[in-house]
Scaffold this active site. Structure first.
Site, PDB file in Angstrom:
ATOM      1  N   GLU A  96       0.822  -1.229   0.110  1.00 53.66           N
ATOM      2  CA  GLU A  96       0.149  -0.087  -0.024  1.00 53.66           C
ATOM      3  C   GLU A  96       0.851   1.396  -0.091  1.00 53.66           C
ATOM      4  O   GLU A  96       0.459   2.339   0.622  1.00 53.66           O
ATOM      5  CB  GLU A  96      -0.876  -0.046   1.077  1.00 53.66           C
ATOM      6  CG  GLU A  96      -1.910  -1.238   0.941  1.00 53.66           C
ATOM      7  CD  GLU A  96      -2.953  -1.376   2.303  1.00 53.66           C
ATOM      8  OE1 GLU A  96      -2.996  -0.465   3.018  1.00 53.66           O
ATOM      9  OE2 GLU A  96      -3.591  -2.322   2.372  1.00 53.66           O
TER      10      GLU A  96
ATOM     11  N   GLU B  48      -4.955  -8.175  -1.063  1.00 59.36           N
ATOM     12  CA  GLU B  48      -5.904  -7.645  -0.051  1.00 59.36           C
ATOM     13  C   GLU B  48      -7.125  -7.134  -0.865  1.00 59.36           C
ATOM     14  O   GLU B  48      -7.041  -6.488  -1.493  1.00 59.36           O
ATOM     15  CB  GLU B  48      -5.443  -6.781   0.752  1.00 59.36           C
ATOM     16  CG  GLU B  48      -4.183  -7.071   1.889  1.00 59.36           C
ATOM     17  CD  GLU B  48      -3.936  -6.070   2.974  1.00 59.36           C
ATOM     18  OE1 GLU B  48      -5.019  -5.326   3.366  1.00 59.36           O
ATOM     19  OE2 GLU B  48      -2.773  -5.995   3.437  1.00 59.36           O
TER      20      GLU B  48
END
Length: 400
Positions: free
Chosen positions: A187, A313
């Site tokens: 991320e 994810e």
């Protein structure tokens, strides 16, 4: 020569990282162990044939008292991809960020491998300057401090040693380290972790070049200095910070900080943004369009670059996703599965990993898979048992 000084200058300047030929699948580590190479080859061989059901902390967050797994309780099988996290191992703790003993994580990683599942590991490390985590994870100069020549470089190499020590301690019946898909610095297109350079929407004091240098340094340290040959490396930007206004802007943000094809095995995507949204903010149809666009882009890039693709994810499809299907009980099949199978490139995305079924995430999009009694349990079973999806008992041999 000490271990720290063996990390090559190439890790910083990045020269030549995109000179490898495209299309041909070439692992980051040319000396992969036999089982890790078998996994690499199997995943490439089956890209586009099926996708695997994944889950983070599969047996550590369970709400069905009769089973050690919510996925098992709902589907009668375990997921085909098991996720774990090493956060706090860098500090020498015996438990991770979620207070799970590392001895138990080691045992469950081996268990997943023994049943033929794929094991993936993330690392929510604390900030190397402040040694603080969520909410206090940012500090100016964090990445440059750990690069070669930085004031915290030696300390950070000790952190990498602790990661390496753990990753080689999880062994098979022959005492060999099991294959692991390692997903560090995830991320990074956001602004909430110390390694984040951000994106075109919002940058940090870390440059994209600094992030790429951190990634390459880590790979070279684990692979070349510590001699770990059981790892595939997964890159996973955050979807919420990707500008969707054009193909060029999407690709720019996705590749912001990309360390080069020579340092990445898996092109991943962390996507909560398109899967659990406020119905008052955006329409499910618009989000579904964006989800299919992103899956298609990642799958297409993987095909063009000779890489694997994964939804590393994802959020948990619930009311928002169910609204797209015009059926309050069908968020998994009506919304997510339809995106996963929308075209040949999207079908190259090899796994979907919802996050952990933790008590603190109940009622949010970060909550993982439905437990028995959930209004979405039946639909999740249909999703997991769809002909395109695979659970642990349905995947072909991955390590032979």
């Amino acid at each position: 020569m000490n271990a720290q000084s063996q990390v090559s200058n190439h890790a910083v300047n990045g020269e030549g990282v995109d000179t490898l030929a495209k299309h041909a699948p070439i692992p980051v580590d040319p000396d992969l162990s036999p089982r890790a190479r078998a996994l690499f080859d199997a995943l490439h061989r089956h890209s586009g044939e099926f996708a695997m059901v994944g889950h983070q902390d599969e047996t550590f967050c369970v709400h069905d008292d009769g089973h050690d797994s919510d996925v098992l309780a709902v589907t009668d099988d375990y997921p085909a991809v098991w996720g774990f996290d090493l956060g706090r191992i860098e500090l020498g703790w015996n438990r991770n960020i979620d207070r799970i003993p590392f001895v138990d994580i080691r045992q469950q990683m081996r268990r997943a491998y023994d049943m033929g599942a794929v094991v993936t590991v993330s690392w929510h490390s604390v900030n190397p300057i402040t040694e603080r985590g969520y909410g206090e994870n940012m500090a100016l100069g964090s990445v440059t401090a750990v690069l070669p020549g930085g004031r915290s470089h030696d300390k950070y190499c000790e952190w990498l040693d602790r990661v390496a020590d753990f990753l080689v301690s999880v062994t098979d019946e022959d005492g060999m380290p099991i294959p692991v898909v390692f997903r560090p610095y995830h991320e990074h297109t956001g602004t909430w972790f110390w390694w984040c350079p951000g994106s075109s929407m919002e940058t940090t004091d870390t440059s994209s070049d600094d992030y790429a240098a951190l990634w390459r340094m880590t790979v070279e340290y684990l692979r070349d200095v510590r001699g770990l040959h059981n790892l595939l490396y997964a890159y996973s930007p955050d979807r919420s910070r990707i500008d969707m206004s054009s193909t060029a802007s999407r690709e720019h943000d996705y590749l912001f900080g990309y360390p080069g094809d020579a340092y990445v095995d898996v092109l991943g995507l962390d996507d909560y943004w398109d899967i659990d949204q406020d119905l008052a903010v955006t329409s499910p149809a618009d989000r579904h369009r964006d989800l299919t666009t992103m899956l298609t882009m990642v799958g297409g890039m993987s095909r063009e670059r000779g890489k694997l693709a994964a939804a590393t994810e994802i959020g948990s499809p619930r009311e928002f996703a169910a609204a797209f299907a015009d059926d309050s009980s069908r968020p998994w099949t009506g919304y997510l599965l339809s995106a996963a199978t929308c075209n040949e490139d999207a079908r190259r995305v090899l796994w979907y990993l919802p996050w952990r079924n933790s008590e603190e995430a109940v009622g949010t999009g970060a909550y993982g898979t439905p437990a028995v009694g959930s209004p979405y349990a039946a639909d999740f079973r249909d999703f997991a048992r769809d002909g395109f999806m695979r659970l642990a008992g349905e995947v072909p041999p991955m390590y032979e």
